[in-house]
Write an enzyme that holds these catalytic residues in place. Structure first.
Site, short mmCIF file in Angstrom:
data_model
loop_
_atom_site.label_atom_id
_atom_site.label_comp_id
_atom_site.label_asym_id
_atom_site.label_seq_id
_atom_site.Cartn_x
_atom_site.Cartn_y
_atom_site.Cartn_z
N LYS A 77 6.86 -4.78 -1.56
CA LYS A 77 8.22 -4.44 -1.17
C LYS A 77 8.35 -4.31 0.34
CE LYS A 77 12.49 -3.21 -1.83
NZ LYS A 77 13.41 -4.34 -2.05
N GLU A 117 19.23 -17.96 -0.35
CA GLU A 117 18.96 -16.69 -1.03
C GLU A 117 18.89 -16.88 -2.55
OE1 GLU A 117 17.80 -14.06 -0.12
OE2 GLU A 117 18.25 -12.60 -1.67
N ASN A 153 -3.06 2.66 5.30
CA ASN A 153 -2.14 1.51 5.18
C ASN A 153 -2.13 0.80 6.52
OD1 ASN A 153 -1.43 2.53 2.74
ND2 ASN A 153 0.68 3.01 3.27
N GLY A 154 -2.02 -0.52 6.47
CA GLY A 154 -1.95 -1.27 7.73
C GLY A 154 -3.16 -2.18 7.89
N CYS A 175 0.83 -1.20 0.00
CA CYS A 175 0.00 0.00 0.00
C CYS A 175 0.87 1.25 0.00
CB CYS A 175 -0.94 0.09 1.19
SG CYS A 175 -2.10 -1.24 1.36
N TRP A 186 -2.91 -2.80 -1.53
CA TRP A 186 -2.54 -4.21 -1.64
C TRP A 186 -3.53 -4.93 -0.74
CZ3 TRP A 186 -0.64 -8.31 1.37
CH2 TRP A 186 0.06 -9.30 0.69
N HIS A 194 18.76 -37.59 2.62
CA HIS A 194 17.77 -37.90 3.65
C HIS A 194 16.36 -37.64 3.15
CE1 HIS A 194 20.94 -38.70 6.47
NE2 HIS A 194 21.56 -37.62 6.01
N LYS A 223 15.53 -15.97 -4.66
CA LYS A 223 15.56 -14.99 -5.74
C LYS A 223 14.90 -15.58 -6.99
CE LYS A 223 16.20 -12.27 -4.31
NZ LYS A 223 16.27 -11.41 -3.19
N GLU A 235 10.94 -16.25 -6.47
CA GLU A 235 10.04 -15.12 -6.26
C GLU A 235 9.84 -14.29 -7.53
OE1 GLU A 235 11.29 -12.03 -3.53
OE2 GLU A 235 13.39 -12.34 -4.02
N ARG A 276 5.98 -0.76 -4.11
CA ARG A 276 5.57 -1.35 -2.84
C ARG A 276 4.59 -2.50 -3.04
NH1 ARG A 276 6.60 2.15 1.47
NH2 ARG A 276 4.83 1.47 2.69
#
Ligand code: F6R
Length: 601
Positions: free
Chosen positions: A596, A476, A99-100, A2, A75, A499, A480, A483, A27
């Protein structure tokens, strides 16, 4: 996650709001809207599901003009992405964007319904508008404070009132808002890039402080201090840093910035005499155990930090995901220090951990990129990563900067504790200083990573394996890839494959195998042979010589001290993920469903 923009000044509010919202697109959002107080004094709202271009089409329907307004990119959290759930929301005299997340919105909505309020959307935001409206009897500040006191959760709000045509009010709790100050104009925003092309001067809004914006000026108010002055800050980020600068995507630009950002992270922290982090950490003798906490890539940086700090400083380190840590009843001992890692400094779960630490009396160190962000302000000591604005949703330059800071911290602790001899200390410091130049060298092989991406972009699954620091690095590399390219991918400690997971290895499955330490080379190679014997197409990432035959491709890393090699080794994986995503037609800067700055838990 947002974005909010608010404007009061002499210029066309619609233009400024849309321009600010476009700078906040990174964002993540799925709908957008604006409310503008027209010259007649009436508040006009336009909103739409989808990208800003959809909203712009709607704006074409009817001309709205004015010099005061609020805007939002949403969002979705409560209620699907739709026109009606988009912000701004209006109830009675009150129009606002939020936002929130309001955790007790159902209870509040039910109460408000019994008092005759009705609701058009499924959102928690509309409840906030109705609540402020319920308490509004002419005093806007009082109504906002009264409503805010009843909200549980996080919020950043920009509010307008029908009978206060030139005014915008803003308040925040656990969600960011900054107030940009231009000549005769004020731009409220979730993040500085929204107004960077207009002004670099800004105020940081404190928790539950109200910004009263009127006729292009701003006053600040809180319950304790009443109306008060605030320090005006100046952003050091420039407009170019927040633009693409000729690159097709922010992510590509940010990967290419790494030689420069790593220089900015490392160089100012090592004095000429070789002392590290002197300004940021006066004393480290109180640190007995480090508890690293972060989310996603920040947590992955923490895994590399653990390997380094334990090896060189002999300080025990735990690494946790913030959303788990905060609810896990962690056991703390005297001398524990929580190290919070966050690019945005606004991640809700990480921020909650700073609060938990305060409650328990545990000292905190923040490794944060955004200056003045909530986490940076909440921790006892902050070390800024100095990576500049990171706009692409997938972190690259902020991640390598986080790792660099953790290595600096490890070196400082090792020195203070006498767990490293001078010669080895000098070697690693020299290696840290060489990182920018070596990172530039890695980037010169971009075409090679692109070639590999074109070969493997059609794969269904991909695995990343390594041991020790390389296992942390693989987490990482794998994140990357998945996503931004949506290719299924997993990271495994190489010794763990037999295993269970090795059953997934069949003919042609690509496996990225990373080996950056002499000590683990043989062991890793023997695990790699196990997968290549089962048909895996191995891409070997290393600076070391190993007898061939077990890999199909090799990414050769430059020579550098292996202690800091992960900072270089991740760069080919970042670029590989980028080119796979491009080949698969993905929106690399704004991957689906991702935001973001994750300001809700
Ligand atoms: C992945 C990514 C995320 C963030 C995570 C934490 O590329 O960017 O996993 O690392 O959301 O965000 P910050 O660092 O802002 O707390």
């Amino acid at each position: 996650m947002c974005g909010i923009v608010g404007y009061s000044g002499k210029r066309d509010a619609v233009k400024i709001l849309l321009s600010g919202l476009s700078k906040l697109e990174y964002r993540g959002y799925d709908s957008a809207g604006i409310a503008v107080c027209g010259d007649s004094g009436a508040v006009e709202i336009r909103k739409s599901k989808g990208r800003l271009t959809e909203l712009e089409k709607k704006l074409g329907d009817g001309v709205i003009t004015g010099h005061v307004g609020i805007g939002h990119t949403r969002w979705a959290t409560h209620g699907e992405p739709s026109d009606v759930n988009s912000h701004p929301h209006k109830s009675g005299m009150v129009t606002l964007v939020h936002n929130g997340i309001i955790e007790n919105y159902v209870k509040l909505r039910d109460k408000l319904k019994t008092r005759g309020k009705s609701f058009a959307s499924d959102t928690d935001t509309e409840v906030v508008a109705a609540l402020i409206d319920r308490y509004y009897i002419g005093d806007a500040v009082e109504a906002i404070f009264t409503a805010a006191a009843m909200l549980r959760g996080s919020y950043a709000l920009a509010v307008m009132f029908d009978d206060r045509p030139g005014e915008v009010y803003a308040i925040r709790k656990d969600s960011p808002l900054v107030v940009g100050k231009g000549a005769d104009e004020i731009i409220i925003a979730s993040d500085i890039p929204a107004f960077l092309s207009e002004t670099r001067d800004y105020y940081l809004l404190d928790e539950n402080e109200i910004a009263v914006v009127k006729d292009g000026g701003v006053k600040f108010y809180d319950y304790v201090k009443g109306f008060h002055e605030k320090e005006l800050m100046t952003a050091t980020w420039d407009v170019e840093a927040a633009e693409k600068g000729g690159y097709p995507h922010f992510m590509l630009k940010e990967m290419h910035e790494q030689p420069a950002t790593l220089r900015d992270t490392v160089f100012p922290r090592i004095s000429e005499s070789g002392k590290i982090l002197e300004n940021e950490l006066k004393d480290t003798s109180f640190i007995k155990q480090i508890r690293i906490v972060g989310c996603g890539s920040a947590m992955h940086a923490g895994l590399l930090g653990k390997a380094f700090i334990e090896k060189y400083a002999r300080v025990p380190v735990t690494v946790d995901i913030a959303s788990e840590f905060r609810y896990s009843s962690p056991v703390f001992n005297e001398g524990d220090v929580i190290v919070l890692i966050s690019q945005s400094g606004e991640t809700a779960d990480s921020l909650a951990v700073t609060k938990l630490a305060k409650e328990k009396g545990i000292k905190t160190i923040g490794i944060v990129n955004v200056v003045g962000s909530s986490i940076a302000r909440a921790v006892d000591n902050v070390v800024y990563t100095n990576a500049g604005p990171e706009i692409a949703v997938a972190t690259t330059k902020a991640y390598t900067a986080q790792v660099a800071v953790l290595y600096l911290l490890g070196l400082r602790l090792a020195k203070d504790r006498g767990t490293i001899d001078d010669a080895r200390y000098g070697e690693i410091v020299a290696a840290m200083r060489a990182i920018p130049e070596k990172a530039a060298e890695v980037l010169t092989h971009e075409d090679e990573y692109k070639r590999l991406a074109s070969i493997y972009q059609g794969a269904h699954d991909m695995f990343f394996i390594g041991r020790g620091q390389d296992s942390a690095l693989c987490c990482e590399g794998s994140l990357k890839l998945k996503e931004i390219s949506y290719m299924h991918s997993e990271a495994y400690a190489a010794g763990e494959l037999k295993h269970g997971t090795i059953s997934l290895i069949t003919e042609g499955v690509p496996v990225v195998a990373v080996a950056t330490t002499e000590a683990m080379l043989e062991k890793t190679v023997s695990n790699v042979k196990e997968v290549s014997a089962r048909g895996a197409a191995v891409i070997f990432v290393s600076q070391l010589e190993a007898e061939g035959g077990f890999y199909k491709e090799k990414i050769v890393l430059p020579t550098l001290d292996e202690a800091v090699m992960p900072i270089l080794a991740i760069i080919p994986m970042q670029l590989f993920a980028y080119y796979v995503a491009i080949a698969r037609g993905c929106d690399v800067d704004k991957p689906r469903n991702l935001a973001k700055s994750v300001t809700v838990e």
